[in-house]
Write an enzyme that holds these catalytic residues in place. Structure first.
Site: not given
Lengths: 371, 662
Positions: B329-331
């Site tokens: 995801a956004s990591t």
């Protein structure tokens, strides 16, 4: 085709109807029961091992009786197909076989693992006997050459696994067929010469280090008494110290005190000779001789070249087991890992062996090739 | 069967030929049998006396003696894997005069159940002579004491002690340490193949998992031998010679057991994993996967009932989640932003409009932002602080999958990190070639957009995240994650703790070089803002820390959401809820610790509210009372256009101490 020995149903005994050769069965059963007693002694008086072995023997006997019901015609019909499948499986073993104990012998079919080389022990004599019996005997030179090539293929594939013991047995089963088919003596001499020329090639290219080690150890076991020569020395001590009468059942110090290696499998003959002495050895060898004689008798009386050759080869190969095993544990031959037939503890090869006897009984009891 | 050709066979001639050959073969059989018999006759009659003497002299046996297994310590010298004596009650039936009576008396004394006694008598029937049989496994200290007092009454019955592995922290360390368990058939075959079976002749257990397996050769040690003289019944009379075994070497790990404890507490009741690493070395400070299980169960042979329970548990305790793939995801947005900067498709200040959705020209699909109505005009800093999806859809579209996957592979995504346990997964870094090989399908642009927000086929392990983040904070210097810090040259089990430690050296990996080194700072600053700016996604979790942290949140969609459908955690089945992710490092200026957190199927909120606090607790424990302030804080809050260059010079972190370097 002319028929010898017409069928007279009234003359056929109950054993023949069941396709059982009684003398052969008695010989086999006496060796098996002797084997159970020795396994008990060699396995540290562990009744579990004896029970497991008894179950295996039972299964192997059922396989034998089942095979004996199949007319030899059926094997002949399927010879080529099964031979080709067997070769493909051997190639498959080399490509993606299961590695166990440093050698690839097993093929994993998902639901079961098995050794294609075991099947080839039966298929090779059938194939060669079929191939040679196409023509009149004695065999022609060209047929012999082709037959040799057919024998060599599975032999080399199995030697590459590496399983020297089995490849030796398979090669001899094919060569016996060729010999019994009347290959000329000149040819046999030439082959023998070629084989001895082949030995250095085998040594350099095919044999693994551990196999070479075994041969070196065989040539001079005392050189390294605590290393690899240990097995042979301990085995010879066991046999020699048994003397004329033996130390008595369960009294063999070499085996009971665990100086002997692989006591209940490959080295079971040493346990037997230690406890039963030369008298026991004489009796044991006589029983083996009886079985060989009976097998050859069945082959001679078979009705067709195919069944004669097959029966003769099965019987002689059985003797090779006996000779190689006893020869190796008594220091005459290098250690190649062949069990003492019908006596040693172990599963796979026992089933194949009895399947072979089943075929021999079929040869003896199915009076006609065409049913 | 119709013969193919008609053969005129002379059957009589054939039969005669065969009979002749069979007879020759039979003569051969007789000759060979005679050879065998003569040879045996030679051994048994002619050489009988020689072999009888040798058999009688055969009284010396070589008994193998097992070495003690090396111990395992954490970075501060806390013992993580011990060898504890386990006492069992053993019997040599041949030495007991009245077996039945003695056993029933001893059983009464020690309260041994009838069941065990029956089992014992069964075992007695199947054993070798003069071999001991176990009557009772694992005696308690009380039982040992009671029996010792009465032992003189029962010759042939004795307490047998054997060292067994013991993990004092049980489930806290199992996923990293692994465990030792009984050597089975498969292990024997493997040892034989590797030519090690002789060294294991007296050994009962072998490392099956984790560090115990990876460093088996170091931990095991060398076998010793006892040369003994036995009597005619096979019993030992005296020891003639003794070659002591050489104990296995002790290991010191980079792991900090206190951080492990914090990780477990922070993850309690959740499924997920935490990995903390020292970016200066690659040493793993903490690796915990929840739920875990007790490795001690396997040491003594786990019962099939217990094993089934572990195996069938819905929460999969046997799996080490820190080395399993999760959608990042956004990591991974900072890494993607770096790729964009490096490929020059964006600059630090270039902006795009975010109306709340993104659409590819000519395609009906709308890709939604997580925030209704969007974020307005967004630049790189705002895109990372706010985790704006639209910005990254656009970035991914401009880059294309090949540029993305090439750069991500340089960070180590989609490959083994090289950590010293075998259980690691490669996870998946999708690429055009990968999709062709895996599904035999072309790559679609829509998938590139999903990759832009760390979804689609992309999975990373928490360990890979810590490794990639390490490369980022080190500005391209790569480290191999590892547990082993040092091995003891002389095992403590041999000499009394005057052992010298040998530090482990890990090979440097080729650094990741950028064309413009300032791109590192741009991205790292954006991560700093993500945690330090009041309205940013990572702020809440790290409010009021005494150290200066930076990081990035992530919420991974687990179930596919249809076009125009809205995600509602409460209404979604538990297993289909979003995963929460968080990566963080601190102190911002000279990072000493990087942390990656993954939590599965959270009920409410995303990475910032669920995984962030876990990362914070780890860091709180790590820094303790140390105060590391940075003047950058105020600057960030007042002017988030502050250039990286400026920040670099203004910030003067006050590092008080430097503990924990390995």
């Amino acid at each position: 085709m002319p028929r010898h020995g017409q069928d007279h149903p009234a003359e056929r005994s109950i054993w023949q109807k069941l396709h059982i050769d009684l003398p052969l069965l008695l010989g086999i059963l006496s060796l098996m029961s002797l084997g159970l007693f020795i396994v008990y002694s060699a396995g540290g008086q562990n009744i579990d091992i004896v029970i497991r072995q008894a179950v295996r023997l039972g299964i192997a006997l059922v396989v034998m009786l089942f095979i004996a019901q199949i007319p030899p015609l059926v094997y002949r019909k399927w010879a080529v197909a099964v031979f080709i499948i067997g070769l493909l499986m051997l190639v498959a073993v080399l490509l993606f076989g299961h590695v166990g104990k440093g050698a690839q012998r097993w093929l994993d079919l998902g639901f079961m693992k098995f050794q294609p080389s075991e099947i080839m022990k039966l298929v090779v004599p059938i194939m060669i006997a079929w191939f040679i019996s196409q023509d009149n005997l004695p065999v022609k030179i060209s047929t012999v050459v082709w037959a040799f090539i057919l024998v060599l293929m599975p032999t080399l594939l199995i030697a590459k696994q590496p399983d020297l013991g089995t490849s030796l047995l398979i090669a001899s089963s094919g060569i016996f067929v060729i010999f019994l088919a009347g290959a000329s003596w000149k040819l046999i001499m030439v082959c023998a010469a070629m084989a001895s020329a082949f030995a250095p090639i085998l040594w350099i290219f095919l044999m693994k280090d551990y196999q070479k080690q075994r041969v070196m150890t065989f040539l001079n076991p005392e050189q390294d008494p605590l290393g690899s020569g240990y097995h042979i020395i301990q085995s010879k001590i066991a046999i020699g110290s048994g003397g004329f009468q033996g130390k008595g059942y369960l009294q063999g110090t070499q085996s009971q005190l665990e100086f002997l290696p692989e006591r209940h499998t490959d080295f079971i003959f040493s346990v037997f000779s230690e406890e039963f002495g030369l008298i026991g050895v004489g009796v044991l060898l006589s029983v083996y001789l009886f079985i060989v004689m009976r097998g050859l008798w069945i082959a001679i009386n078979a009705q067709h070249a195919f069944t004669k050759l097959l029966g003769g080869s099965i019987t002689l190969t059985f003797f090779v087991y006996v000779f190689v095993n006893i020869g190796m544990v008594s220091g005459l031959l290098p250690v190649v890992g062949v069990p003492l037939p019908l006596v040693s503890y172990g599963g796979t090869s026992m089933v194949t062996l009895l399947a072979g006897f089943g075929m021999l009984m079929a040869v003896g009891t199915h009076r006609r090739l065409h049913v | 069967m119709a013969p193919r050709r008609v053969l005129i066979r002379n059957h009589t001639a054939e039969a005669n030929l065969f009979a002749r050959r069979t007879f020759i073969a039979f003569i051969g059989v007789l000759v060979l049998l005679l050879v065998l018999f003569t040879n045996v006759y030679n051994l048994q009659v002619n050489s009988f006396e020689k072999y009888q003497t040798r058999s009688n002299a055969n009284r010396i046996k070589l008994l193998p003696v097992a070495p003690n297994r090396g111990l395992i310590y954490d970075r501060n010298g806390v013992l993580l894997a011990d060898n504890k004596p386990v006492y069992s009650l053993a019997v040599i039936p041949e030495d007991v005069q009245d077996l039945k009576n003695s056993i029933s008396e001893v059983s009464q004394l020690l309260q041994i159940s009838q069941d065990r006694q029956d089992k014992f008598f069964k075992a007695v029937k199947r054993k070798r002579r003069f071999k001991q049989v176990e009557l009772y496994p694992r005696l308690s200290e009380h039982q040992v004491a009671v029996f010792s007092v009465n032992q003189h009454k029962y010759p042939g019955i004795f307490v047998d002690a054997r060292l067994k592995r013991y993990y004092p922290f049980s489930d806290l360390t199992t996923h990293s340490l692994g465990y030792v368990a009984r050597i089975n058939r498969k292990d024997i075959n493997k040892l034989e193949l590797e030519g090690k079976s002789e060294n294991y002749a007296a050994t009962h257990g072998i490392g099956k998992l984790g560090i115990e397996k990876y460093y088996e050769d170091i931990l095991h040690g060398r076998i010793g031998h006892q040369e003994v003289e036995i009597n005619s019944q096979g019993r030992i009379i005296r020891t003639l010679d003794y070659t002591p075994p050489i104990s296995g070497k002790d290991l010191t790990l980079t792991l900090d057991i206190e951080l492990q404890m914090i990780a477990k507490r922070a993850l309690s009741g959740k499924r997920g994993a935490v990995v903390a690493m020292d970016p200066r070395t690659g040493g793993i400070l903490a690796m915990y996967s929840n739920p875990s299980y007790d490795g001690n169960l396997f040491v003594h042979g786990i019962s099939s009932k217990d094993y089934k329970k572990l195996l069938n548990s819905k929460n999969l305790p046997l799996i080490n989640r820190s080395v399993q793939g999760y959608p990042p995801a956004s990591t991974v947005k900072p890494f993607l932003a770096l790729t964009g900067l490096e490929e020059k498709v964006i600059t630090e200040h270039s902006k795009i409009p975010d109306p709340g959705w993104y659409q590819l020209e000519g395609l009906p699909n709308k890709y939604r932002d997580w925030k209704n109505g969007g974020h307005g005009w967004v630049d790189l800093n705002r895109a990372i602080e706010q985790s704006c999806n639209i910005y990254f859809f656009d970035l991914a579209f401009k880059l294309g999958i090949t540029k993305i996957s090439t750069m991500m592979e340089r960070f180590g995504f989609g490959d083994y990190t090289g950590i010293d346990i075998h259980e690691e997964s490669k996870a998946i870094m999708p690429s055009v070639g990968w999709k062709r090989a895996r599904y035999n399908q072309p790559w679609y642009t829509g998938e590139t957009l999903s990759v832009g927000i760390g979804q689609s086929f992309w999975t990373v392990t928490p360990l890979q995240l810590t490794q990639a983040l390490t490369t980022l904070v080190n500005r391209g210097e790569r480290k191999v994650p590892h547990f082993l810090k040092a091995t003891a040259e002389v095992s403590s089990s041999n000499s009394n703790h005057n052992n010298t430690h040998v530090q482990r050296h890990y090979e440097e990996q080729a650094p990741l070089k950028l064309n413009q080194a300032k791109n590192w700072d741009i991205v790292l600053n954006a991560m700093h803002r993500t945690v330090q700016k009041v309205d940013a996604t990572g702020h809440a979790a790290f409010k009021g820390t005494t150290y200066d942290a930076a990081g990035k949140t992530g919420s991974a969609q687990v179930a596919r959401i249809k076009q125009d459908e809205k995600y509602d955690a409460q209404a979604t089945q538990e297993r289909k809820r979003d995963n929460a992710m968080f990566i963080a490092f601190a102190p911002f200026k000279q990072p000493e610790i990087v942390v990656a957190v993954a939590i599965e199927n959270v009920a409410k909120g995303g990475g910032g509210t669920n995984a962030g606090p876990v990362a914070r607790q780890i860091m709180d424990q790590y820094f303790g009372s140390r105060v590391i302030t940075s003047s950058i804080d105020n600057n960030v809050k007042s002017d988030h256009r502050l250039s990286a260059h400026q920040a670099h010079h203004q910030a003067t972190p006050s590092l008080q101490q430097n503990n924990g370097a390995d």
